[in-house]
Design an enzyme around this catalytic site. Structure first.
Site, mmCIF file in Angstrom:
data_model
loop_
_atom_site.group_PDB
_atom_site.id
_atom_site.type_symbol
_atom_site.label_atom_id
_atom_site.label_comp_id
_atom_site.label_asym_id
_atom_site.label_seq_id
_atom_site.Cartn_x
_atom_site.Cartn_y
_atom_site.Cartn_z
ATOM 1 N N GLU A 1 0.815 -1.220 0.000
ATOM 2 C CA GLU A 1 0.000 0.000 0.000
ATOM 3 C C GLU A 1 0.847 1.268 0.000
ATOM 4 O O GLU A 1 0.480 2.267 -0.620
ATOM 5 C CB GLU A 1 -0.948 -0.012 1.199
ATOM 6 C CG GLU A 1 -2.110 -0.981 1.071
ATOM 7 C CD GLU A 1 -1.705 -2.434 1.283
ATOM 8 O OE1 GLU A 1 -2.426 -3.343 0.819
ATOM 9 O OE2 GLU A 1 -0.648 -2.660 1.919
ATOM 10 N N HIS B 1 -11.368 -6.322 8.041
ATOM 11 C CA HIS B 1 -12.103 -6.034 6.811
ATOM 12 C C HIS B 1 -13.388 -5.257 7.097
ATOM 13 O O HIS B 1 -14.339 -5.322 6.312
ATOM 14 C CB HIS B 1 -12.443 -7.337 6.067
ATOM 15 C CG HIS B 1 -11.246 -8.100 5.610
ATOM 16 N ND1 HIS B 1 -10.559 -8.948 6.447
ATOM 17 C CD2 HIS B 1 -10.594 -8.130 4.418
ATOM 18 C CE1 HIS B 1 -9.538 -9.485 5.785
ATOM 19 N NE2 HIS B 1 -9.547 -9.004 4.551
#
Length: 393
Positions: free
Chosen positions: A128, A198
């Site tokens: 990321e 998540h």
């Protein structure tokens, strides 16, 4: 291109910026070396195309139809359509991230590679920090960099790039350089079974950072217009998408290219007894609570903030001055959530008009749970109870 992405995976050329190193310098060198390779198509040749024509005007009156054909679609399809338009209308636009070339885990980028090619829609390593750093360099070269973080929970490794590089790029150069063409898409929030890694809602972390904008849509029509505005905005934008609504939220969306204004809240329903403020997926829960409260004679005004930074203080203030009461709700933990900033601002501006303490119905101060998700979330009944207690204070 693979040379560039390999360097990103190894932490090279991603614009760390420490000791005054220029962001994107390594990326530019990597792209240049990629273009000189005879084994891959040239990306550099497409990095300086002619600028596109002017975008369509921002729709100031959102109650009017955008014009042209409309089609019923869900939220992920509206995002996909916006990305198609962004790439088609601007040859300087690129979409990249983990697994985006085959459509991504939520299928938001499906069909883009086939239409626009692997030089403009491509996968990256699972890094990321590298994804955002690459985007900063690409945007600094005058392009529209649309980066996808697969889940908002994974955005934390890129925190330094967003906060210390993207947000400060223009400021530290005295407006000589900028990476305003950067848009970071990230699915956020509860999904029913996501658990700790998540399901998080990290928007408040980025609302503390001058130099970026934070946008959260609630529906397909909003998502398309706000995403196109974010991509074309001259500032870096973090665009959080409510993944629980990707397939559930369905409404008629104009097929045309249109934009909705950033930093302008929308009054979804008018009322006189209490103001409710939220954003993203929480709006549908809050609207259900408003409908239930109406059965008990309580008139609720519901406001979708849409842009969290910079947020529309005037619309919220005008509503609270009318109703005298305020309730804020979001999925993120209550402590340090953006609701606290809204509450503080309203107290400063409307203290003498308040008839009751400001209520916050939010997630608990715990990691996001698995089987206890229904107890963690700010549900309709929790909001309804808070509406009644605030109105009867």
């Amino acid at each position: 291109m693979m040379n560039v992405l390999r360097d990103i995976g190894r932490g090279r050329g991603i614009g760390i910026g420490r000791n005054g190193r220029e962001i994107g310098r390594g990326i530019a060198r990597g792209i240049a070396s990629c273009s000189s390779s005879s084994s891959s198509p040239s990306l550099l040749s497409s990095l300086s195309p002619s600028p596109p024509g002017p975008p369509p005007p921002i729709n100031e009156n959102e109650n009017e139809n955008q014009g042209g054909d409309v089609k019923s679609m869900n939220l992920f399809s509206a995002i996909n359509q916006a990305l198609h338009i962004a790439l088609d209308s601007d040859p300087r636009a690129y979409v990249f991230g983990e697994d985006v070339s085959f459509g991504g885990v939520f299928r938001c980028t499906i069909g883009l590679t086939q239409r626009f090619g692997r030089n403009r829609v491509f996968n990256t390593p699972l890094c990321e920090q590298g994804i955002v750093g690459f985007g900063i360099g690409l945007a600094a070269m005058g392009n529209r960099a649309i980066a996808e973080i697969q889940f908002a929970d994974y955005i934390y490794p890129a925190f330094d790039q967003i906060v210390n590089e993207a947000a400060k790029f223009r400021y530290r150069s005295g407006n000589q350089f900028n990476c305003g063409g950067l848009t970071i898409r990230a699915p956020y929030g509860a999904v029913g079974h996501g658990g700790h890694y998540h399901s998080q809602s990290p928007e408040a972390f980025f609302c503390h950072v001058p130099g970026i904008k934070v946008v959260v849509p609630r529906s397909p029509q909003q998502a398309k217009g706000l995403l196109l505005s974010s991509v074309r905005d001259p500032n870096p934008v973090v665009f959080f998408e409510p993944k629980s609504l990707y397939r559930v939220a369905v409404e008629k969306v104009p097929a045309s290219d249109y934009m909705l204004p950033l930093s302008r809240a929308e009054v979804m329903r008018e009322g006189s007894d209490i103001t409710l403020v939220g954003w993203g997926a929480q709006l549908s829960v809050m609207e259900e609570a408003c409908i239930e409260a109406e059965k008990d004679g309580i008139s609720c005004e519901l406001i979708d903030l849409r842009t969290l930074i910079p947020w529309d203080k005037d619309t919220v203030e005008a509503s609270v001055r009318k109703t005298g009461r305020l309730l804020i709700s979001h999925e993120a933990p209550v402590t340090g959530g953006f609701g606290a900033e809204i509450a503080a601002s309203v107290v400063e501006r409307c203290f003498l008009r308040l008839e009751a303490p400001i209520a916050r119905i939010c997630g608990f101060d715990t990691p996001f749970p698995l089987v206890f998700e229904p107890f963690y979330l700010p549900t309709k009944n929790k909001i309804l109870d808070a509406i009644k207690s605030t109105v009867n204070y």
